[in-house]
Design a protein around this motif. Structure first.
Motif, short mmCIF file in Angstrom:
data_model
loop_
_atom_site.label_atom_id
_atom_site.label_comp_id
_atom_site.label_asym_id
_atom_site.label_seq_id
_atom_site.Cartn_x
_atom_site.Cartn_y
_atom_site.Cartn_z
N GLN A 71 0.82 -1.22 0.00
CA GLN A 71 0.00 0.00 0.00
C GLN A 71 0.85 1.27 0.00
O GLN A 71 1.85 1.35 0.70
N ASP A 72 0.45 2.27 -0.79
CA ASP A 72 1.10 3.58 -0.73
C ASP A 72 0.76 4.25 0.60
O ASP A 72 -0.27 3.95 1.22
N PHE A 73 1.61 5.18 1.00
CA PHE A 73 1.42 5.81 2.30
C PHE A 73 0.21 6.73 2.32
O PHE A 73 -0.01 7.52 1.40
N ASP A 74 -0.59 6.61 3.37
CA ASP A 74 -1.65 7.57 3.67
C ASP A 74 -1.91 7.51 5.17
O ASP A 74 -1.28 6.73 5.89
N ARG A 75 -2.85 8.33 5.65
CA ARG A 75 -3.07 8.43 7.09
C ARG A 75 -3.56 7.12 7.72
O ARG A 75 -3.35 6.87 8.91
N SER A 76 -4.20 6.27 6.91
CA SER A 76 -4.72 5.02 7.46
C SER A 76 -3.62 4.05 7.87
O SER A 76 -3.84 3.14 8.68
N VAL A 77 -2.41 4.25 7.32
CA VAL A 77 -1.30 3.36 7.64
C VAL A 77 -1.00 3.37 9.13
O VAL A 77 -0.73 2.32 9.73
N PHE A 78 -1.04 4.55 9.76
CA PHE A 78 -0.74 4.65 11.18
C PHE A 78 -1.69 3.77 12.01
O PHE A 78 -1.26 3.07 12.93
N LEU A 79 -2.98 3.85 11.69
CA LEU A 79 -3.96 3.07 12.44
C LEU A 79 -3.81 1.58 12.18
O LEU A 79 -3.97 0.75 13.08
N LYS A 80 -3.48 1.23 10.93
CA LYS A 80 -3.36 -0.18 10.57
C LYS A 80 -2.17 -0.86 11.23
O LYS A 80 -2.23 -2.03 11.58
N ILE A 81 -1.08 -0.11 11.40
CA ILE A 81 0.15 -0.75 11.87
C ILE A 81 0.41 -0.57 13.37
O ILE A 81 1.18 -1.30 13.98
N PHE A 82 -0.25 0.42 14.01
CA PHE A 82 -0.07 0.64 15.44
C PHE A 82 -0.57 -0.58 16.22
O PHE A 82 -1.59 -1.16 15.86
N PRO A 83 0.13 -1.02 17.33
CA PRO A 83 1.31 -0.44 17.98
C PRO A 83 2.63 -1.09 17.57
O PRO A 83 3.60 -1.03 18.31
N LEU A 84 2.65 -1.76 16.41
CA LEU A 84 3.82 -2.51 16.00
C LEU A 84 5.11 -1.69 15.95
O LEU A 84 6.17 -2.18 16.40
N PRO A 85 5.10 -0.45 15.44
CA PRO A 85 6.35 0.33 15.43
C PRO A 85 6.94 0.56 16.82
O PRO A 85 8.16 0.46 17.01
N LEU A 86 6.10 0.85 17.80
CA LEU A 86 6.59 1.07 19.17
C LEU A 86 7.19 -0.21 19.74
O LEU A 86 8.24 -0.19 20.39
N LEU A 87 6.53 -1.33 19.48
CA LEU A 87 7.03 -2.61 19.98
C LEU A 87 8.35 -2.97 19.31
O LEU A 87 9.26 -3.50 19.96
N ASN A 88 8.47 -2.68 18.03
CA ASN A 88 9.69 -3.02 17.30
C ASN A 88 10.89 -2.21 17.73
O ASN A 88 12.01 -2.73 17.82
N VAL A 89 10.68 -0.92 17.99
CA VAL A 89 11.82 -0.11 18.44
C VAL A 89 12.28 -0.58 19.83
O VAL A 89 13.48 -0.65 20.11
N GLY A 90 11.32 -0.95 20.67
CA GLY A 90 11.68 -1.51 21.97
C GLY A 90 12.42 -2.82 21.82
O GLY A 90 13.41 -3.09 22.51
N ASN A 91 11.97 -3.65 20.88
CA ASN A 91 12.61 -4.93 20.63
C ASN A 91 14.03 -4.75 20.09
O ASN A 91 14.97 -5.44 20.53
N HIS A 92 14.20 -3.81 19.16
CA HIS A 92 15.52 -3.51 18.60
C HIS A 92 16.51 -3.06 19.68
O HIS A 92 17.61 -3.60 19.82
N VAL A 93 16.09 -2.04 20.43
CA VAL A 93 17.01 -1.41 21.39
C VAL A 93 17.37 -2.36 22.53
O VAL A 93 18.55 -2.54 22.86
N THR A 94 16.37 -3.01 23.11
CA THR A 94 16.65 -3.91 24.24
C THR A 94 17.40 -5.16 23.78
O THR A 94 18.24 -5.69 24.52
#
Length: 311
Positions: A71-94
């Motif tokens: 899918q091309d980027f639009d505002r719906s992407v945030f709702l569709k993918i949340f909270p995966l980005p937050l979990l992934n950055v935590g997973n990466h860093v820790t």
């Protein structure tokens, strides 16, 4: 895995995706350990940024060349993918922090808690149920991890905190990845691309504000070809690992993906031990590796049962 999911994917695809994930996870653990410990690179956060940027660039070029579609980027992407980005950055860093702080046997042992956490989250979020023999196996694995951890003479509060947080983030990431893969518009590649795109800029900002970015840029070994090769390998393998996790979760359950990760850890510990890595004292090494092997046998038996059940 439900009957519908089992019917949708052939057993050989499940097995191949699991083996692909195991191999990728093995390689990146060794490479990350080399960069962070052997070369004493001061910034696991910067290394994570390199892996995210590589993922973005590779998938963007693949999309432009029409090799992959999402899918091309639009505002719906945030709702569709949340909270995966937050979990992934935590997973990466820790994950990178715990790799730097702990010896590999203890890293291997404490990663077993991810299995229990994944089971709990799958039951709560995905409404899955598990046979009693699976539950008993998990209890035995976690008990073995606790016994092994109690023999750790080089106890590091910070390292233990990072690894247990990483266990929680890994479990949550696996379960939510499985859930998000059900969105046909995003698909496997969209989940990977937008996940990295959304979190890379806040991560760079955090790295700059904490002085972590300055430490990475001024690192003394950037002029060494061997270090640069290892760093670039880590960045590329970061992309391969994330793709293999998504692929394994797509064809299997989040729990199966977690178990595969646990099985490969003992091989990593032995490879680094045989090559003179920073492990621990000989007596502690023997004691810890006995616990690791016992735990791995249980994990392997459980994985075979789980794979048979889902095929």
């Amino acid at each position: 895995m439900s009957a519908e999911e089992a019917a949708e994917h052939p057993a050989f695809l499940k097995l191949l995706s699991a083996l692909f994930y195991a191999g990728s996870s093995f390689l990146i653990t060794v490479v990350n350990k080399t960069v962070l410990t052997s070369f004493s690179f001061p910034s696991y956060l910067f290394l994570g940024i390199g892996q995210m940027v590589t993922t973005i660039v590779v998938l963007y070029l693949a999309k432009m060349s029409k090799t992959v579609k999402f899918q091309d980027f639009d505002r719906s992407v945030f709702l569709k993918i949340f909270p995966l980005p937050l979990l992934n950055v935590g997973n990466h860093v820790t994950g990178l922090a715990s790799t730097q702080k702990l010896s590999l046997p203890m890293f291997t042992v404490l990663r077993k808690f991810t299995i229990l956490m994944t089971m709990i989250l799958e039951a709560y979020i995905l409404r899955k149920t598990f046979p009693r023999r699976i539950v008993y196996s998990v209890v035995a694995i976690v008990f073995g991890a606790i016994v092994a951890a109690s023999s750790d003479l080089a106890f590091d509060v910070e390292g233990y905190t990072f690894i247990l947080l990483n266990d929680a983030f890994t479990a949550a990431t696996g379960v939510y990845t499985k859930k998000k893969l059900g969105d046909q518009e995003l698909g496997k590649y969209g989940v990977l691309f937008y996940n990295s795109l959304i979190i890379v800029f806040p991560t760079i900002l955090a790295s700059a504000l904490t002085g972590d970015l300055h430490k990475a840029v001024t690192f003394r070994d950037w002029a060494k070809v061997t270090f640069v090769i290892c760093f670039l390998m880590s960045c590329f393998m970061g992309f391969v690992l994330m793709y293999s996790i998504v692929l394994c979760s797509y064809y299997n359950s989040a729990l199966t993906t977690t178990v595969v990760g646990a099985i490969k850890n003992v091989a990593v510990a032995y490879v680094v031990a045989l090559n003179g890595g920073r492990i621990c004292q000989p007596l502690q090494l023997k004691s810890t590796m006995m616990h690791v092997m016992a735990s791995e046998v249980l994990t392997l038996i459980w994985f075979l049962q789980l794979f048979e059940q889902s095929s």
